[in-house]
Design a protein around this motif. Structure first.
Motif, PDB file in Angstrom:
ATOM      1  N   GLU A 249       3.078  11.997  -1.361  1.00 59.38           N
ATOM      2  CA  GLU A 249       3.879  12.979  -1.252  1.00 59.38           C
ATOM      3  C   GLU A 249       3.412  14.170  -0.553  1.00 59.38           C
ATOM      4  OE1 GLU A 249       4.668  14.086  -5.292  1.00 59.38           O
ATOM      5  OE2 GLU A 249       5.729  12.041  -5.694  1.00 59.38           O
ATOM      6  N   MET A 250       2.064  13.975  -0.042  1.00 62.13           N
ATOM      7  CA  MET A 250       1.300  15.006   0.745  1.00 62.13           C
ATOM      8  C   MET A 250       0.488  14.328   1.697  1.00 62.13           C
ATOM      9  SD  MET A 250      -0.710  16.942  -2.178  1.00 62.13           S
ATOM     10  CE  MET A 250      -1.691  17.862  -1.258  1.00 62.13           C
TER      11      MET A 250
ATOM     12  N   LEU B 170      -2.759  16.224  -8.033  1.00 63.77           N
ATOM     13  CA  LEU B 170      -3.295  15.840  -6.491  1.00 63.77           C
ATOM     14  C   LEU B 170      -3.798  14.259  -7.010  1.00 63.77           C
ATOM     15  CD1 LEU B 170      -5.703  18.291  -5.235  1.00 63.77           C
ATOM     16  CD2 LEU B 170      -3.480  17.790  -4.401  1.00 63.77           C
TER      17      LEU B 170
ATOM     18  N   ARG C 227      -0.172  12.774  -6.504  1.00 60.19           N
ATOM     19  CA  ARG C 227       0.577  13.366  -5.162  1.00 60.19           C
ATOM     20  C   ARG C 227       0.073  12.567  -4.008  1.00 60.19           C
ATOM     21  NH1 ARG C 227       0.944  19.038  -4.665  1.00 60.19           N
ATOM     22  NH2 ARG C 227       2.299  18.592  -3.156  1.00 60.19           N
TER      23      ARG C 227
ATOM     24  N   ARG D  49       0.135  26.303 -10.152  1.00 61.68           N
ATOM     25  CA  ARG D  49      -1.047  26.494 -10.946  1.00 61.68           C
ATOM     26  C   ARG D  49      -1.314  28.148 -10.597  1.00 61.68           C
ATOM     27  NH1 ARG D  49      -4.299  22.469 -11.984  1.00 61.68           N
ATOM     28  NH2 ARG D  49      -6.160  23.618 -11.825  1.00 61.68           N
TER      29      ARG D  49
ATOM     30  N   ILE E  10      15.167  19.101 -13.182  1.00 64.79           N
ATOM     31  CA  ILE E  10      14.176  19.123 -14.021  1.00 64.79           C
ATOM     32  C   ILE E  10      13.951  17.978 -14.847  1.00 64.79           C
ATOM     33  CG2 ILE E  10      12.559  20.343 -15.548  1.00 64.79           C
ATOM     34  CD1 ILE E  10      13.341  22.889 -13.820  1.00 64.79           C
TER      35      ILE E  10
ATOM     36  N   VAL F 194      13.837  14.610 -13.856  1.00 69.54           N
ATOM     37  CA  VAL F 194      12.346  14.224 -13.770  1.00 69.54           C
ATOM     38  C   VAL F 194      11.386  14.101 -15.113  1.00 69.54           C
ATOM     39  CG1 VAL F 194      10.274  15.007 -12.800  1.00 69.54           C
ATOM     40  CG2 VAL F 194      12.172  15.170 -11.375  1.00 69.54           C
TER      41      VAL F 194
ATOM     42  N   GLY G  59       3.210  14.937 -12.555  1.00 69.17           N
ATOM     43  CA  GLY G  59       3.617  14.655 -11.363  1.00 69.17           C
ATOM     44  C   GLY G  59       2.939  15.746 -10.367  1.00 69.17           C
ATOM     45  N   ALA G  60       2.561  16.838 -10.695  1.00 66.10           N
ATOM     46  CA  ALA G  60       1.931  17.727  -9.952  1.00 66.10           C
ATOM     47  C   ALA G  60       0.493  17.505  -9.480  1.00 66.10           C
ATOM     48  CB  ALA G  60       1.948  19.186 -10.387  1.00 66.10           C
TER      49      ALA G  60
ATOM     50  N   GLY H 112     -13.059  14.875   1.922  1.00 62.48           N
ATOM     51  CA  GLY H 112     -12.191  16.074   1.475  1.00 62.48           C
ATOM     52  C   GLY H 112     -12.662  16.927   0.240  1.00 62.48           C
TER      53      GLY H 112
ATOM     54  N   ASP I  98      -3.247  17.719 -13.493  1.00 61.85           N
ATOM     55  CA  ASP I  98      -2.012  18.582 -14.143  1.00 61.85           C
ATOM     56  C   ASP I  98      -1.646  18.082 -15.498  1.00 61.85           C
ATOM     57  OD1 ASP I  98      -0.061  20.380 -15.166  1.00 61.85           O
ATOM     58  OD2 ASP I  98      -0.271  21.343 -13.044  1.00 61.85           O
ATOM     59  N   LEU I  99      -2.361  18.414 -16.683  1.00 63.43           N
ATOM     60  CA  LEU I  99      -1.677  17.878 -17.818  1.00 63.43           C
ATOM     61  C   LEU I  99      -0.438  18.060 -18.536  1.00 63.43           C
ATOM     62  CD1 LEU I  99      -5.031  18.357 -20.145  1.00 63.43           C
ATOM     63  CD2 LEU I  99      -4.333  16.259 -18.838  1.00 63.43           C
TER      64      LEU I  99
ATOM     65  N   GLU J 240       2.205  18.933 -16.342  1.00 60.91           N
ATOM     66  CA  GLU J 240       3.116  18.219 -15.376  1.00 60.91           C
ATOM     67  C   GLU J 240       2.486  17.110 -14.499  1.00 60.91           C
ATOM     68  OE1 GLU J 240       6.524  21.932 -15.082  1.00 60.91           O
ATOM     69  OE2 GLU J 240       4.894  21.579 -13.465  1.00 60.91           O
TER      70      GLU J 240
ATOM     71  N   TRP K  30       9.366  21.005  -7.701  1.00 60.21           N
ATOM     72  CA  TRP K  30       8.669  22.477  -8.265  1.00 60.21           C
ATOM     73  C   TRP K  30       8.608  23.703  -7.228  1.00 60.21           C
ATOM     74  CZ3 TRP K  30       6.144  18.025  -9.115  1.00 60.21           C
ATOM     75  CH2 TRP K  30       5.305  17.519  -7.940  1.00 60.21           C
TER      76      TRP K  30
ATOM     77  N   ILE L  38      -2.984  10.555 -17.621  1.00 55.32           N
ATOM     78  CA  ILE L  38      -2.930  12.177 -17.317  1.00 55.32           C
ATOM     79  C   ILE L  38      -2.175  12.557 -18.820  1.00 55.32           C
ATOM     80  CG2 ILE L  38      -2.170  14.237 -16.136  1.00 55.32           C
ATOM     81  CD1 ILE L  38      -2.693  12.292 -13.634  1.00 55.32           C
TER      82      ILE L  38
ATOM     83  N   ARG M 268      -8.173  21.265  -9.824  1.00 58.75           N
ATOM     84  CA  ARG M 268      -6.827  21.230  -9.310  1.00 58.75           C
ATOM     85  C   ARG M 268      -6.349  19.824  -9.252  1.00 58.75           C
ATOM     86  NH1 ARG M 268      -7.808  20.646  -3.187  1.00 58.75           N
ATOM     87  NH2 ARG M 268      -6.467  22.391  -2.843  1.00 58.75           N
TER      88      ARG M 268
END
Lengths: 917, 466
Positions: free
Chosen positions: A99-100, A91, A94, B181, A5, A8, A88-89, A55, A83-84, A86, B4, A122, A80
């Motif tokens: 990453e997805m 969408l 990512r 989340r 952590i 990162v 990196g989380a 989508g 993410d302020l 984190e 995470w 962000i 969704r």
């Protein structure tokens, strides 16, 4: 676990760390984040910029609506996407980082400036668009170009600067989206660095928010032993084309031979093959200027007018289905415009303001959407349909522009985004539709030099050279620059200076050496694509092939018809001259006889809306003070009823206690009394020439002749005003007045005596006179029939595309459609397909149409003494070579007619026949 | 790097199938031994499947005897030509140890886990990284709830649920070990809450958290995308959850056992609720429909489609539904979403009047029992209801009260308007006396409904930013 952590987190804070000791300004949502998303392709038309997004994530196309985009990014998808805490989380990171799973694939990589901007945005708390109203005024790309580079020195860095409305400037070189219009010639990287890849020219385009700027590039690859050959230059077209060729080191082709020229120019101007005896004469003719003289002769021909009007008819969607009985007059208007060499601006103005038969222009384009899209495509060479829903992705047209132009063409236009009306593109908001249309026509033809003349000369050029200087011809935009800007400008300027004379522009191009170049590519030379070093070989158009085949088969018959027509024309005009000697006597006689009679001519009824009041019979609804000129009353809407016959009861739908006004004009050749006969349900009041002459407040059902009144009438036109009152129940009226004479004749005679007649009216009146003569009438009828036979028999042009004639001529129509005759469903020049297809091959090899023509041609040429030579002249517009002649004669020797059929079939299926070269 | 999501490797000495064994088997075997084309005729999809011999006929698992268990023997083999996995590195020694200990200990698997996929079992055991100590920005309040005693307000945090004192607004407790989340929180009696959340686009979880603290239990269930909603039946016997992957599931509240799962929705299921009688589960979905499920069986009872209007002679629209609320005390359902539309309806009446053919809609609509309102503030993201009032939160930052009494005509009163600060969540205190609203800027506003609910609180009670 904690180590991970911390690492990162450290990575993130490094990205956010200021590069210098100064704190960097926070990321601007509009001027940095959105361009970064555009650069990564996020809001492109195929991805999240499409109307429904992807989508469930939809942004505005190329970020034309920042407020909506902000909401979508931050609160859309129930929050969704961002993410302020984190980043990196998110969408938003990512997905593009791969990453997805992401339908759009990996769009960003470490080190990308866009990635850094999104991360920082962000981290800084995803700030929204600034509320201070700062806009992007303009995007500047330096150097502006044109940039000329010679291999191997073919690198050029470009810079992009954004000028904001508050005076600030931003270096956005790495934020704009760069692309090349031709990756084979030059590539551009994300930082605006251009590298030449091949010889030729292209544009490098930069997109930043709603701005699109392009820089023309020319890359020269020196050619070993390149030397400009000796070559004639006839006019400015040659100079400008050659300048470009010399610059890029392409070889120009020499002038083609006479036979090739004749076939080429005849096909281009008339759509027909030159007749074979004509070819003989032209080849033998010795005059120095015979090509220029041939051009003049063809330009003056009716075939030329029809062939080129047909090109207009394609774009203007002239079909019977669209236009019904307005189709023929519209076709005539277009053909006459070429025939009389009408100035093009005048023609277009007539169409846009719906003048006379030009009203069909709008009739063929029934709704607001097609009107704006067709008008802009045909006359502005711009495809505006994209801008209906969003700013045009490849051009400076905005959504606002779209609705402003739409407002010029229709009433009640509502902007899709604001849901409100908008000021028109040209003219005043308050102006009525007619004036708004006229204002647009003024703007189009005279106020803005960017489009009208350039688009038209480019269309003419493309017809003659097989490719536009701008290609496609109706896709003018900065990201699709002309291949020779100077040439296009010069042609446009010349066109304007000539008074929008289309024939002049045709003549200029046709007389150039460029037009008359050979079409064969030079040996060992890589041919240019868009610089016009040679003529292009072009597959004949549908009508050209169809007529060419027909002409080979049956030219003799046509000559006979033409001879008949010429004779008929001579007889008719001789007879007309004789009759016309009597014209002024006839006019006087006719006028006198009309004056003697006590007859009147009546115009059509006009009726108001229905007015209600308890005392409707007595009440003046604002009309009765103006009984001498009811149509001039402000604020009334009159509806015309040409179908209401006299002497018959016309029921009216009226409630109780209501009244309605009706009016029409009555013309008397001289002052005399006139008797009116009326019926009404219930009461009526009648005013003639401003005086009340009859009042009947009664309750009754209507019948003819319930009341009669005799009134003294002045000479000329007066108004009748009739008020019908309904007390309750049914309502209606009935009217008649003496016998009705020929209104039109009376009008013409009045004008002849008064203000005078224009040319068309003069002809109309003379024709009325001449038609009294049997000989003239019969000759004229014969002539019309013969001419229409010539048209039907030989011209495959269908100025009016008719569903009705498909049965009669199904073979030919199937043939035409196979070769790309458009259905006129769009205003795009691309609707006429120029692609070779299998259907075409089948038609030529064993289609029914070609089959019957092959048989006819064999019958025709076989008996001729020099049949082989004549056949070659008819098919190829040249004599056979001696080798060809020997081979053919050997084959035909002793054979029957089938051998001749084989020969014709073989010749028709050569490239030399099927192509224009 | 998906840091995470940290898989649980080993915590206690007696390996548990779900927490310890399933993740190893799933990780090492799934890529080849799954689905119809499972290699060697052997499948590692569930415990039930992996005990069935493959093409070789050897018994994969002999409880108490690792050496005789073909599964273990192949994984532990020294012969690289027969060792599994056949491609890639050998299984690390510590993982082999876990497997051996588990088989040695009798290879026990609780009955309810025997037919659950290993993928799901291992996902449930995911152990999350701790929450960040401090937040760099206030956090958007995507989930909001009062505790059952009404003393605390619970809000969504990053991998945690935050508890604030309802009078002082002070942060009093942080419940960690949760997914990235959090999208929904509901109290389950005094001692525990159920939480729905996950990682956007990747995973969703339904977890239960003891308010007293302590070890985080494995997830009750997992989803392929964010879990967006959780609800408890009024008698407390059932739990239901919905997710962005389109699924809806219902559980026995006492055991956590899944009673049913439905995947009939074609897009995010944003919210769900039990009707007051506990008979139905109602969902709200971005696919423009609300569905009514029989709570007992999961059978689809009817689909509510009036948020969509496709009649050619009227305004045509298709509106996503983001929120559903029920009761109290009646069969009443309130749905709301895009276009600011609020619909008040009852499942039984709706099904009775709903035709099947679309052209009949006009006729039925004319005498429909459905009451509708359209708020000018745009999309509605959450709802809270009392017997007389419907509270709606909008994307444009409004909190609106609608008069839900039969004579009230759904008249709207704006309680708060914060343009640019979307209001994501609403909660009513258990006694119905207080209303809380949470916004995208992390602010929580509180109304005392007994005093004067029509006034907006000038200041937020608190800002979610530990």
């Amino acid at each position: 676990m904690f180590t991970t952590i911390c690492l990162v987190t450290a990575a993130w804070s490094q990205a956010a760390a200021p590069v210098s000791s100064d704190e960097p300004a926070p990321v601007s949502f509009e001027f940095e984040l959105l361009p970064a998303l555009t650069q990564a392709g996020c809001n492109g038309g195929a991805c999240h910029g499409s109307p429904n997004g992807r989508g469930g994530f939809a942004m505005s196309l190329f970020a034309y609506d920042p407020e909506a985009d902000y909401e979508t990014l931050v609160t859309g998808g129930l929050g969704r996407r961002i993410d302020l805490i984190e980043p990196g989380a998110s969408l938003l990171l990512r997905k593009p980082l791969g990453e997805m799973s992401h339908g759009g694939g990996v769009r960003l990589a470490e080190g990308d400036i866009g990635l850094d901007i999104i991360k920082r945005w962000i981290q800084e708390g995803a700030r929204g668009p600034e509320a201070n109203g700062v806009r992007l005024d303009r995007l500047e790309i330096l150097p502006e170009g044109p940039v000329l580079r010679t291999f191997p020195e073919v690198e050029e860095p470009l810079t992009a600067t954004a000028y904001l409305s508050n005076g600030e400037t931003l270096d956005v070189t790495s934020l704009v989206s760069w692309f090349s219009t031709n990756d084979g010639i030059a590539e551009v990287d994300a930082f605006g660095s251009v590298t030449g890849k091949g010889r030729g020219q292209c544009a490098i385009v930069a997109r930043y928010l709603d701005q699109l700027v392009s820089v023309p590039f020319v890359f020269v690859q020196p050619v070993d032993g390149y030397e400009w050959p000796e070559l004639d230059e006839y006019n400015f077209v040659d100079e400008l084309v050659n300048e470009r060729l010399r610059e890029l080191q392409y070889f120009p082709m020499q002038t083609c031979d006479d036979a090739t020229f004749l076939r080429r120019v005849t096909l281009d101007l008339t759509g027909l093959l030159p007749e074979h005896y004509y070819v003989k004469k032209f080849l033998e003719f010795g005059a120095e200027d015979k090509r220029a003289r041939m051009i003049e002769q063809l330009l003056a021909s009716d075939e030329h007018a029809a062939f080129w009007a047909n090109k207009d008819a394609d774009l203007l969607r002239l079909t019977r289905a669209n236009l019904k009985e307005a189709a023929e007059p519209y076709a005539t208007l277009l053909r006459d415009s070429w025939r009389s060499n009408q100035p093009y601006d005048e023609l277009v103005r007539g169409l846009l303001t719906a003048e006379g038969a030009g009203a069909a222009y709008y009739q063929a384009l029934p709704d607001a959407t097609t009107r704006i899209e067709a008008t802009t495509q045909v006359f502005l060479g711009s495809r505006l349909e994209c801008a209906k829903c969003h700013n045009h992705p490849y051009e400076g047209w905005t959504q606002d522009d779209y609705y402003r132009i739409a407002t010029n063409f229709s009433d009640g236009v509502v902007h899709a985004r604001t849901k409100q009306g908008i000021a028109p593109w040209a003219g005043e908001t308050s102006a009525p539709l007619d004036e708004r249309r006229a204002a647009f026509a003024d703007w189009l033809t005279h106020e803005d030099e960017r489009f009208f003349a350039r688009v038209q000369v480019n269309r003419i050029w493309a017809e003659l050279m097989g490719r536009g200087i701008v290609e496609p011809v109706d896709d003018f935009r900065s990201s699709n620059p002309p291949s020779n800007e100077a040439l296009l400008d010069a042609l446009a300027k010349d066109f304007v200076a000539s008074g929008y004379d289309r024939r002049h522009t045709l003549r200029t191009i046709l007389n150039s050496q460029v037009y008359q170049r050979m079409s064969e590519p030079r040996e060992n030379d890589e041919p240019d694509i868009e610089l016009f070093s040679r003529q292009r070989r072009r597959l004949l158009s549908a009508e050209q092939i169809s007529d060419a085949v027909k002409r080979v088969a049956s030219e003799g018959e046509r000559a006979q018809l033409i001879g008949g027509a010429m004779l008929g024309r001579a007889v008719a005009s001789q007879r007309a001259r004789e009759i016309d000697d009597e014209f002024s006597d006839w006019v006087n006689r006719t006028r006198a006889s009309l004056e003697e009679s006590r007859e009147a001519a009546l115009g059509p009824w006009q009726i108001t809306e229905i007015f209600e009041a308890p005392d409707a019979f007595e009440h003046d609804f604002g009309v009765e003070e103006f009984t001498s000129d009811p149509l001039g009353v402000q604020g009334l809407t009159w509806t015309e009823h040409t179908e209401w016959e006299d002497g018959v009861v016309h029921p009216l739908k009226m409630p109780g206690n209501s009244a309605v006004y009706l009016t029409r004009t009555v013309r008397c050749a001289a002052a005399h009394t006139l008797t009116f006969s009326l019926g009404s349900d219930d009461g009526l009041r009648l005013w003639v020439a401003g005086k009340e002459v009859l009042t009947r407040k009664v309750s009754r059902g209507a019948a003819p002749g319930q009341d009669t009144v005799t009134v003294p009438m002045p000479a000329g036109a007066s108004s009748i005003l009739l008020k019908i009152w309904n007390g309750g129940g049914a309502a209606g009226f009935c009217f008649s007045a003496g016998e009705v004479v020929d209104v039109r004749l009376m009008e013409l005679l009045e004008m002849e005596a008064g203000p005078g007649l224009d040319a068309a009216q003069e002809k109309e009146l003379r024709d009325r006179h001449r038609s009294g003569d049997d000989e003239w009438r019969q000759t004229t009828e014969y002539l019309a029939e013969t001419e229409s036979k010539i048209d039907r028999w030989f011209a495959s042009l269908r100025l009016v595309q008719d569903a009705g004639d498909q049965k009669a001529e199904s073979e030919r129509i199937t043939f035409l459609r196979a070769f790309g005759e458009p259905a006129r469903a769009t205003s795009c020049a691309c609707e006429r397909s120029k692609e070779p297809t299998l259907a075409q091959a089948l038609q030529m090899l064993n289609g029914a149409y070609v089959g019957s023509m092959v048989r006819a041609a064999a019958e025709r040429f076989r008996p001729m003494r020099t049949g082989v030579d004549d056949l070659y002249l008819a098919v190829f517009a040249r004599y056979p070579t001696s080798h060809e002649r020997d081979t053919v004669n050997a084959y035909l020797d002793g054979g029957d007619v089938a051998r001749w059929e084989d020969l014709v079939w073989a010749l028709l299926n050569t490239q030399e026949f099927l192509f224009q070269h | 790097m998906i840091w995470w999501l940290l898989p649980l490797v080993s915590v206690s000495d007696a390996p548990s199938f779900a927490a310890d064994v399933a993740p190893i088997l799933h990780r090492r075997c799934a890529s080849c031994h799954m689905g119809d084309k499972a290699k060697g005729g052997w499948s590692a999809e569930t415990y039930g499947r992996l005990t069935v011999p493959g093409d070789t006929g050897e018994t994969p698992l002999v409880p108490g005897n690792p050496g005789a268990s073909e599964l273990f023997r192949l994984m532990a083999s020294d012969d690289e030509f027969e060792r599994m996995p056949s491609s890639g590195d050998p299984v690390p020694a510590e993982e082999l140890e876990v497997l051996r200990d588990w088989i040695q200990g009798g290879a026990e698997v609780p009955t309810e886990q025997q037919d659950v996929s290993l993928a799901e079992l291992s996902a449930r055991s995911t152990r999350h990284a701790p929450a960040p100590e401090h937040y760099a920005h206030p956090l958007a309040v995507t989930a909001l709830s009062f505790t059952a005693d009404g003393q605390r307000i619970l809000t969504s945090g990053v991998r945690e649920v935050l508890a604030f004192d309802v009078t002082s607004g002070r942060l009093v407790h942080r419940y960690g070990g949760l997914p990235q989340r959090i999208h929904s929180i509901v109290p389950e009696g005094e001692g525990s809450i159920a939480v729905a959340g996950g990682l956007a686009g990747s995973a969703g979880e339904l977890r239960r958290v003891a308010l007293g603290g302590g070890e985080v239990a494995p997830a009750v269930d997992v989803f392929r995308d964010l879990a967006l909603g959780v609800a408890v039946s009024s008698d407390g016997t059932k739990l239901a959850a919905c997710a962005a992957d389109g699924s809806v599931a219902c559980y026995d509240a006492s055991t956590g056992r899944r009673l049913w799962k439905s995947e009939l929705h074609t897009d995010h299921v944003a919210d769900l609720a039990f009707t007051a009688t506990g008979e139905f589960v109602i969902t709200a979905s971005r696919d423009h429909s609300a569905k009514v499920y029989a709570a007992e069986t999961g059978e689809l009872w009817t689909s509510y489609t009036r948020h969509t209007q496709t009649l050619p002679d009227r305004e045509m629209y298709q509106h996503a539904i983001f929120a559903v609320a029920t009761g109290p005390g009646s069969d009443r359902v309130v749905t709301a979403g895009e276009g600011g539309e609020v619909h008040v309806w009852e499942p039984r009446l709706y099904r009775a009047e709903d035709g099947t053919a679309s052209q009949m809609e006009t006729r039925f609509k004319a005498k429909s029992h459905v009451r509708t309102a359209r708020l000018s503030g745009g999309d509605i993201l959450d709802l809270a209801v009392t017997a007389d009032t419907i509270y709606a939160a909008t994307r444009s930052g409004e909190v609106v009260a609608l008069d839900a009494r039969p004579e009230g005509g759904l008249k709207a009163t704006v309680l708060m308007s914060r343009p640019g600060d979307a209001c994501f969540s609403l909660a009513l205190s258990p006694d119905g006396e207080r209303l809380a609203a949470g916004t995208s800027s992390g602010r929580i506003f509180l109304w005392d409904l007994l005093v004067d609910p029509s006034k907006a609180p000038a200041e937020p009670l608190l800002i979610v930013r530990p």
